[in-house]
Design a protein around this motif. Structure first.
Motif, PDB file in Angstrom:
ATOM      1  N   ALA A 130       0.825  -1.207   0.000  1.00 56.35           N
ATOM      2  CA  ALA A 130       0.000   0.000   0.000  1.00 56.35           C
ATOM      3  C   ALA A 130       0.860   1.259   0.000  1.00 56.35           C
ATOM      4  N   ASN A 131       1.867   1.291   0.850  1.00 55.31           N
ATOM      5  CA  ASN A 131       2.739   2.461   0.883  1.00 55.31           C
ATOM      6  C   ASN A 131       3.584   2.589  -0.378  1.00 55.31           C
ATOM      7  N   LYS A 132       3.971   1.473  -0.965  1.00 57.92           N
ATOM      8  CA  LYS A 132       4.713   1.540  -2.229  1.00 57.92           C
ATOM      9  C   LYS A 132       3.892   2.268  -3.302  1.00 57.92           C
ATOM     10  N   LEU A 133       2.582   2.071  -3.265  1.00 56.92           N
ATOM     11  CA  LEU A 133       1.718   2.732  -4.238  1.00 56.92           C
ATOM     12  C   LEU A 133       1.527   4.215  -3.919  1.00 56.92           C
ATOM     13  N   CYS A 134       1.805   4.593  -2.662  1.00 56.89           N
ATOM     14  CA  CYS A 134       1.603   5.978  -2.239  1.00 56.89           C
ATOM     15  C   CYS A 134       2.888   6.807  -2.251  1.00 56.89           C
ATOM     16  N   ILE A 135       4.029   6.173  -2.089  1.00 52.79           N
ATOM     17  CA  ILE A 135       5.299   6.905  -1.987  1.00 52.79           C
ATOM     18  C   ILE A 135       5.550   7.835  -3.175  1.00 52.79           C
ATOM     19  N   PRO A 136       5.251   7.426  -4.413  1.00 55.18           N
ATOM     20  CA  PRO A 136       5.548   8.325  -5.539  1.00 55.18           C
ATOM     21  C   PRO A 136       4.853   9.681  -5.473  1.00 55.18           C
ATOM     22  N   VAL A 137       3.710   9.768  -4.792  1.00 54.27           N
ATOM     23  CA  VAL A 137       2.992  11.046  -4.744  1.00 54.27           C
ATOM     24  C   VAL A 137       3.084  11.725  -3.378  1.00 54.27           C
TER      25      VAL A 137
END
Length: 269
Positions: free
Chosen positions: A129-136
């Motif tokens: 979940a955090n991997k999907l959020c880190i870029p933004v």
């Protein structure tokens, strides 16, 4: 007044750090709101703090074959739309995410509206979940120095985990009384998080006869993980999950056994 939206859920570990932040945020003058799943544990935990709560559709991200892998992406897309509509109307100054699958549509929706997002990673390596959020995300708060090598250098900040101040203010006597333990024998506290940890539970129960020779054991084993065959074992007390009395269990414990996801305990002790 400044506004902040907190998000995170799925397990208590994705909620309690947000709860720990509430006093400081309130003292800093923030208006606080929470976005989570419709009926997840985060809704139950936040209800105790009179924080406005908004539920959205969520779907779990799995790395294994499951029929729900075909339907959950549509739930996530619905959650993104719901979160975006809410955030557009509420207009927070910042979103803080503790992670868990519920946070992904919230963080991605905030980013689409150019609302800055800060996320927190508790584990050594970021979860999906955090991997999907880190870029933004604007910043990523980390528990461990080792985690920072997995985060872009301009985003990673070593912060540790937020801890509720009251957890250091428990009563050993209250903990002993709650568990029916004596004061002349040390206590092992076993905790695997709000959902429990099957391997930890099994290992402790297999070793229980030996452990009870020298210790008393309080076991926070997780939802629906009580072993009924051990309910009346002298010196062994099981709980699915503890809220307000957790501080007393901490005060009583001489040794803590926990899985990695319960690392906030280790920092506290």
């Amino acid at each position: 007044m400044k506004k902040i939206v907190l998000t995170g859920g799925g397990t208590a570990g994705h909620v309690t750090p947000n709860i720990a932040l509430l006093p400081a945020l309130q003292a800093a003058g923030y208006e606080i709101a929470y976005v989570g799943s419709y009926e997840g544990i985060e809704k139950k935990l936040i209800a105790d703090f009179n924080i406005p709560y908004t539920g959205i559709s969520t779907g779990k991200f799995r790395r294994y074959l499951d029929p729900k892998n075909f339907s959950d992406p549509f739930r996530v897309m619905k959650g993104f739309v719901e979160a975006r509509n809410y955030l557009k109307n509420y207009q927070p100054d910042v979103v803080f995410s503790k992670g868990g699958f519920v946070s992904v549509p919230v963080v991605r929706a905030a980013a689409s509206l150019h609302i800055p997002c800060i996320i927190h990673e508790s584990d050594m390596t970021p979860g999906l979940a955090n991997k999907l959020c880190i870029p933004v995300a604007e910043k990523v708060c980390c528990n461990f120095p080792e985690t920072m090598k997995n985060i872009p250098a301009d985003k990673a900040v070593l912060t540790g985990s937020p801890i509720r101040a009251e957890l250091a203010q428990g009563s050993r006597l209250a903990g002993l009384n709650m568990c029916g333990f004596t004061a002349n024998k040390p206590v092992i506290m076993v905790i695997g998080g709000s959902l429990g940890a099957a391997n930890v539970n099994k290992a402790v129960r297999d070793a229980l006869p030996k452990l009870l020779e020298d210790f008393q054991v309080v076991h926070l084993c997780g939802k629906d993980k009580i072993d009924n065959l051990l309910l009346n074992t002298p010196g062994y007390k099981q709980f699915e999950y503890i809220k307000a009395e957790l501080k007393d269990i901490f005060a009583m414990a001489d040794v803590v056994i926990s899985r990695a996801g319960a690392n906030a305990i280790c920092e506290l002790l």
